[in-house]
Design a protein around this motif. Sequence first.
Motif, mmCIF file in Angstrom:
data_model
loop_
_atom_site.group_PDB
_atom_site.id
_atom_site.type_symbol
_atom_site.label_atom_id
_atom_site.label_comp_id
_atom_site.label_asym_id
_atom_site.label_seq_id
_atom_site.Cartn_x
_atom_site.Cartn_y
_atom_site.Cartn_z
ATOM 1 N N ASP A 187 0.880 -1.177 0.000
ATOM 2 C CA ASP A 187 0.000 0.000 0.000
ATOM 3 C C ASP A 187 0.913 1.222 0.000
ATOM 4 O O ASP A 187 1.437 1.623 1.039
ATOM 5 C CB ASP A 187 -0.906 -0.015 1.222
ATOM 6 C CG ASP A 187 -1.907 1.126 1.247
ATOM 7 O OD1 ASP A 187 -1.584 2.218 0.736
ATOM 8 O OD2 ASP A 187 -3.012 0.940 1.790
ATOM 9 N N ASN B 240 0.638 4.548 -0.374
ATOM 10 C CA ASN B 240 0.348 5.734 0.426
ATOM 11 C C ASN B 240 0.522 5.463 1.924
ATOM 12 O O ASN B 240 1.097 6.277 2.644
ATOM 13 C CB ASN B 240 -1.075 6.232 0.141
ATOM 14 C CG ASN B 240 -1.179 6.906 -1.215
ATOM 15 O OD1 ASN B 240 -0.538 7.913 -1.487
ATOM 16 N ND2 ASN B 240 -1.987 6.327 -2.095
ATOM 17 N N LYS B 241 0.047 4.316 2.368
ATOM 18 C CA LYS B 241 0.192 3.962 3.779
ATOM 19 C C LYS B 241 1.658 3.767 4.141
ATOM 20 O O LYS B 241 2.120 4.209 5.200
ATOM 21 C CB LYS B 241 -0.606 2.696 4.091
ATOM 22 C CG LYS B 241 -0.542 2.276 5.553
ATOM 23 C CD LYS B 241 -1.391 1.041 5.809
ATOM 24 C CE LYS B 241 -1.309 0.621 7.275
ATOM 25 N NZ LYS B 241 -2.129 -0.604 7.527
ATOM 26 N N GLU C 267 4.910 1.714 -7.771
ATOM 27 C CA GLU C 267 3.851 2.399 -7.033
ATOM 28 C C GLU C 267 4.343 3.540 -6.157
ATOM 29 O O GLU C 267 3.612 4.509 -5.922
ATOM 30 C CB GLU C 267 3.092 1.380 -6.172
ATOM 31 C CG GLU C 267 2.411 0.305 -7.004
ATOM 32 C CD GLU C 267 2.022 -0.932 -6.212
ATOM 33 O OE1 GLU C 267 1.508 -1.900 -6.829
ATOM 34 O OE2 GLU C 267 2.228 -0.939 -4.985
#
Length: 298
Positions: free
Chosen positions: A210, A212-213, A253
Amino acid sequence: MLDIAVMYHYVRSQDWKGIVPLEPEIFEKQIDILSKSYEIVSPEVLNKPKGLKPRCVLTFDDGTKDQYTNAFQIMKRKGVPGYFTAMSGPLVDKVIPIFNLVHIVLSLHPDEEIWEELKTTYDVAGVPQLSGIYHYEKDIFRRYNKYALNFFLSQEQTRSFLQEKALKLYGTSENLINQYYVNKSEFLDMKSQGMTIGVHCGHHIPYSGDANKFYEMEIEPCGRFLSNELHITPEWYTPAFGGGEHYKAMFRELEPILRERGYKAGFATTPGKNDGLSHFWLNRYDCIHLPPFGSIED
């Protein structure tokens, strides 16, 4: 002419059993060998026109004290720059990552002693059959210990077992952190001598999937430490474990998030050469693959 980056962890005597330590004398010899073919530069120089030689960046992960007391002192004496990274978790949150606790305890206790204690504390009967991933470890008990502590036991069990033993040696977590990691004043000293300081991580966790996390939990807190405590704008990033098993997804990402926040490049653990900053993720050779351990010349 292509550039290279070289990855270092511990620069200390071989009796330390963490990630392959490089003796200070060998580190100094490597600088001399590299200087014959490469111009040793800070990462900022990679975006400038090349001179007569390709460039080489000396990079350091984890922010351990030996990098200040050994590597930095040698580099300062020789007048060469380097790129060092901070790990904010121990310095800000006073939390020692498990992987560092493993290095500490296995370096300061005999492997057979640790294994016997693990056997009497936990049900680790299945470890010998599962520990083959550490086949390269010559000591069978070290193989068992590493598998048990890194994979078999829960994080809570591993931390409890290791922290108790580590604190018997250091007294308090504060003493351990002060003796084991580069501190704020030492980072400022390195900065004043022309060293580049970048972001490594908060708590040395591999990429979670993830983006962004992960940025919020592992990168942003360390960037805030650089900004608030060292007055450095974070521009360079080195992911813990090179991103781990999901590193390819991390490359894809995380790059736009980092670029948006002003980062110029990230240093990976994939071997290979680089063409300035033509790519965001830069390859790095591990120091044990360099002369006199092996050639990196074309």
